[in-house]
Design a protein around this motif. Structure first.
Motif, PDB file in Angstrom:
ATOM      1  N   ASP A 113      31.991  44.612   8.634  1.00 20.22           N
ATOM      2  CA  ASP A 113      31.255  45.483   7.894  1.00 20.22           C
ATOM      3  C   ASP A 113      29.947  45.407   8.266  1.00 20.22           C
ATOM      4  OD1 ASP A 113      30.362  43.567   6.375  1.00 20.22           O
ATOM      5  OD2 ASP A 113      31.240  44.135   4.589  1.00 20.22           O
ATOM      6  N   LYS A 114      28.885  46.157   7.705  1.00 19.49           N
ATOM      7  CA  LYS A 114      27.520  46.023   8.152  1.00 19.49           C
ATOM      8  C   LYS A 114      26.764  44.713   7.798  1.00 19.49           C
ATOM      9  CE  LYS A 114      26.675  50.672   6.585  1.00 19.49           C
ATOM     10  NZ  LYS A 114      25.655  51.771   5.711  1.00 19.49           N
ATOM     11  N   LEU A 115      27.424  43.654   7.271  1.00 19.40           N
ATOM     12  CA  LEU A 115      26.942  42.436   6.929  1.00 19.40           C
ATOM     13  C   LEU A 115      27.898  41.274   7.331  1.00 19.40           C
ATOM     14  CD1 LEU A 115      26.067  42.829   3.123  1.00 19.40           C
ATOM     15  CD2 LEU A 115      24.234  43.282   5.219  1.00 19.40           C
ATOM     16  N   VAL A 116      29.071  41.170   7.437  1.00 17.21           N
ATOM     17  CA  VAL A 116      29.856  40.256   7.617  1.00 17.21           C
ATOM     18  C   VAL A 116      30.877  40.361   8.671  1.00 17.21           C
ATOM     19  CG1 VAL A 116      31.566  38.476   6.723  1.00 17.21           C
ATOM     20  CG2 VAL A 116      29.484  39.460   5.136  1.00 17.21           C
ATOM     21  N   ARG A 117      31.100  39.646   9.418  1.00 13.62           N
ATOM     22  CA  ARG A 117      32.384  39.635  10.425  1.00 13.62           C
ATOM     23  C   ARG A 117      33.406  38.801   9.909  1.00 13.62           C
ATOM     24  NH1 ARG A 117      29.768  37.613  15.721  1.00 13.62           N
ATOM     25  NH2 ARG A 117      31.824  38.341  16.719  1.00 13.62           N
ATOM     26  N   LEU A 118      34.604  39.151  10.095  1.00 12.08           N
ATOM     27  CA  LEU A 118      35.793  38.163   9.702  1.00 12.08           C
ATOM     28  C   LEU A 118      36.653  37.759  10.833  1.00 12.08           C
ATOM     29  CD1 LEU A 118      37.066  40.479   6.732  1.00 12.08           C
ATOM     30  CD2 LEU A 118      35.594  38.706   6.435  1.00 12.08           C
ATOM     31  N   VAL A 176      37.289  33.015   7.655  1.00 13.89           N
ATOM     32  CA  VAL A 176      36.138  32.670   7.457  1.00 13.89           C
ATOM     33  C   VAL A 176      35.274  34.102   7.795  1.00 13.89           C
ATOM     34  CG1 VAL A 176      34.304  31.435   8.545  1.00 13.89           C
ATOM     35  CG2 VAL A 176      36.718  30.636   8.535  1.00 13.89           C
ATOM     36  N   GLY A 177      34.285  34.292   6.694  1.00 18.12           N
ATOM     37  CA  GLY A 177      33.544  35.526   6.763  1.00 18.12           C
ATOM     38  C   GLY A 177      31.921  34.819   7.537  1.00 18.12           C
ATOM     39  N   LEU A 178      31.451  35.485   8.439  1.00 20.93           N
ATOM     40  CA  LEU A 178      30.172  35.228   8.938  1.00 20.93           C
ATOM     41  C   LEU A 178      29.147  35.995   8.933  1.00 20.93           C
ATOM     42  CD1 LEU A 178      31.249  33.496  12.407  1.00 20.93           C
ATOM     43  CD2 LEU A 178      30.925  32.336  10.157  1.00 20.93           C
ATOM     44  N   TRP A 179      27.750  35.755   8.377  1.00 18.82           N
ATOM     45  CA  TRP A 179      26.788  36.894   8.276  1.00 18.82           C
ATOM     46  C   TRP A 179      26.552  37.243   9.752  1.00 18.82           C
ATOM     47  CZ3 TRP A 179      26.143  38.461   3.755  1.00 18.82           C
ATOM     48  CH2 TRP A 179      26.174  37.659   2.516  1.00 18.82           C
ATOM     49  N   LYS A 180      26.175  38.539   9.888  1.00 19.87           N
ATOM     50  CA  LYS A 180      26.048  39.172  11.306  1.00 19.87           C
ATOM     51  C   LYS A 180      24.628  38.732  11.797  1.00 19.87           C
ATOM     52  CE  LYS A 180      29.014  43.394  11.598  1.00 19.87           C
ATOM     53  NZ  LYS A 180      28.809  44.797  12.167  1.00 19.87           N
ATOM     54  N   ASN A 210      24.607  34.770  11.845  1.00 15.63           N
ATOM     55  CA  ASN A 210      25.839  34.138  12.447  1.00 15.63           C
ATOM     56  C   ASN A 210      26.087  32.590  11.804  1.00 15.63           C
ATOM     57  OD1 ASN A 210      28.048  34.320  14.209  1.00 15.63           O
ATOM     58  ND2 ASN A 210      27.027  32.626  15.743  1.00 15.63           N
ATOM     59  N   GLU A 211      26.130  32.786  10.620  1.00 15.13           N
ATOM     60  CA  GLU A 211      26.400  31.711   9.652  1.00 15.13           C
ATOM     61  C   GLU A 211      27.315  31.741   8.588  1.00 15.13           C
ATOM     62  OE1 GLU A 211      25.313  28.690  10.264  1.00 15.13           O
ATOM     63  OE2 GLU A 211      23.816  29.093  11.643  1.00 15.13           O
ATOM     64  N   ILE A 212      28.001  30.696   8.044  1.00 11.27           N
ATOM     65  CA  ILE A 212      29.215  31.109   7.100  1.00 11.27           C
ATOM     66  C   ILE A 212      28.682  31.790   5.710  1.00 11.27           C
ATOM     67  CG2 ILE A 212      31.159  30.204   5.734  1.00 11.27           C
ATOM     68  CD1 ILE A 212      30.874  27.781   7.805  1.00 11.27           C
ATOM     69  N   ALA A 213      29.458  32.755   5.443  1.00 11.46           N
ATOM     70  CA  ALA A 213      29.192  33.430   4.012  1.00 11.46           C
ATOM     71  C   ALA A 213      30.128  33.170   3.090  1.00 11.46           C
ATOM     72  CB  ALA A 213      29.362  35.158   4.610  1.00 11.46           C
ATOM     73  N   PHE A 214      31.337  33.128   3.452  1.00  9.03           N
ATOM     74  CA  PHE A 214      32.528  32.502   2.638  1.00  9.03           C
ATOM     75  C   PHE A 214      33.781  32.196   3.269  1.00  9.03           C
ATOM     76  CE2 PHE A 214      33.286  37.015   3.352  1.00  9.03           C
ATOM     77  CZ  PHE A 214      34.893  37.028   3.592  1.00  9.03           C
ATOM     78  N   VAL A 215      34.521  31.348   2.841  1.00  6.64           N
ATOM     79  CA  VAL A 215      35.814  30.880   3.320  1.00  6.64           C
ATOM     80  C   VAL A 215      36.895  31.303   2.289  1.00  6.64           C
ATOM     81  CG1 VAL A 215      37.333  28.923   4.159  1.00  6.64           C
ATOM     82  CG2 VAL A 215      34.746  29.083   4.633  1.00  6.64           C
ATOM     83  N   MET A 216      37.913  31.754   2.633  1.00  8.42           N
ATOM     84  CA  MET A 216      39.291  32.090   1.990  1.00  8.42           C
ATOM     85  C   MET A 216      40.659  31.846   2.479  1.00  8.42           C
ATOM     86  SD  MET A 216      39.651  35.881   0.081  1.00  8.42           S
ATOM     87  CE  MET A 216      40.016  36.850   1.456  1.00  8.42           C
ATOM     88  N   THR A 217      41.429  31.448   1.431  1.00  9.55           N
ATOM     89  CA  THR A 217      42.786  31.222   2.048  1.00  9.55           C
ATOM     90  C   THR A 217      43.794  31.667   0.897  1.00  9.55           C
ATOM     91  OG1 THR A 217      44.324  29.721   3.136  1.00  9.55           O
ATOM     92  CG2 THR A 217      42.689  28.853   1.326  1.00  9.55           C
TER      93      THR A 217
END
Length: 339
Positions: free
Chosen positions: A211-216, A225-229, A232-239
């Motif tokens: 989206d505008k802020l995060v790459r998945l 893993v979500g990375l800030w655009k 290019n750092e980790i925003a969140f991790v989900m499983t």
């Protein structure tokens, strides 16, 4: 300070503090294993069926070291007995909770209650290139009929460029009676569930949306893993972890070796040699972290021998970005006894 005085001081500590003191040095370790201290703790929690020692009214706060319960016992004996007894009590409680089974999924109905009773939780450990570990405790849990979704988010993630691996662990307290407090500093046991390589994450992993802020990015075994655009750092991790043998995977492994699941051998139906499996049901659960979007059971299914054991693959690029937090869980089982 004399050892006798230290033992007297240690006798006023709770079990978690006593174990922590035993890690200070070797001398404290031996003193913290004193059978007199642990026998007092054991007897206060578990009333013995038979009295193995005599205790006068003025001796209610101390146990004689010459009594039968302490005689010829190695240091640390009652410490181990106390821990094993606590584990056995919690295990019996959990087994009672997981007995009721959902007839449609074949999974325990009270997974959430059982996990809470056992103190089970999940953490991720990020290791950098110099070997330093960064532990991220779970931030959010979402329980569904067939799985639990775990989300870790923070503003203090380590720099992605220095990270080498990410490990997912199931964690249970060494002393289950402390599980209600969920102390992060208390002694805990880790069971490795999965390990991922983070080197060159953006090049080697599949980007499933943005989206505008995060790459998945989707790693194997369902880790997102979500990375800030911008950074290019980790925003969140989900499983999402399926309930099938989740307790075994989360508790029976070690800190370095995953629990080996027993081989699954589906029973072939002998009604028709051309068919592999008859009268199976498919339970499909599609959900986000906060709500369910699709949940249904399909009955009277079959498959041919050549397709037994094959997995279903999905092309995540065909799914809109808003759908990435959804998970589809499958669980097939013999359905002839269903009404």
């Amino acid at each position: 300070m004399p050892s006798e005085m230290l033992i007297k001081i240690f006798s006023y500590l709770d079990t978690v503090s006593l174990l922590a003191v035993g890690r200070v040095n070797r001398h404290f370790y031996h003193l913290a294993n004193d059978n007199g201290i642990w026998l007092k703790i054991y007897s206060s929690c578990f009333q013995p069926k038979k009295t193995l020692w005599k205790m006068k009214s003025e001796q209610t706060e101390s146990v004689s070291l010459g009594c039968a319960a302490l005689h010829d016992r190695k240091p640390g004996y009652w410490k181990k007995e106390y821990i094993f007894k606590q584990i056995a009590v919690v295990k019996a409680r959990v087994m009672q909770l997981v007995k009721p089974v959902d007839p449609y999924t074949g999974l325990p109905c009270k997974n959430k209650e059982a996990m809470k009773a056992s103190g089970l939780s999940w953490i991720i450990v990020l290791k950098d290139k110099i070997g330093k570990e960064h532990v991220m405790e779970e931030a959010n849990l979402s329980f569904k009929d067939t799985s639990v979704t775990i989300l870790w988010y923070s503003t203090d993630w380590p720099c992605l460029d220095i990270l080498s691996t990410l490990k997912l662990f199931g964690v249970i307290p060494l002393l289950p009676d402390q599980s209600r407090a969920r102390s992060k500093n208390g002694p805990r046991y880790r069971s490795l569930i999965a390990e991922y390589r983070l080197a060159n994450l953006t090049e080697k992993s599949v980007e499933v949306g943005a989206d505008k802020l995060v790459r998945l990015f989707c790693l194997n075994s369902g880790l997102v893993v979500g990375l800030w655009k911008v950074k290019n750092e980790i925003a969140f991790v989900m499983t999402s972890l399926h309930y099938h043998q989740l307790f075994e995977r989360s508790t029976l492994g070690s800190a370095t070796v995953k629990y080996a699941l027993p081989p699954h051998k589906p029973l072939l139906d002998d009604v028709d040699p051309e068919y592999g499996l008859h009268d199976y049901s498919l339970h499909l659960d599609m959900h986000g972290r906060s709500c369910t979007y699709l949940c249904g059971t399909f009955k009277s299914l079959f498959c041919r021998k050549g397709r037994v054991g094959r997995t279903v693959r999905c092309d995540f690029k065909m799914i809109p970005a808003v759908m990435f937090s959804f998970y589809i869980q499958y669980f097939c089982f013999k359905g002839r006894n269903l009404n």
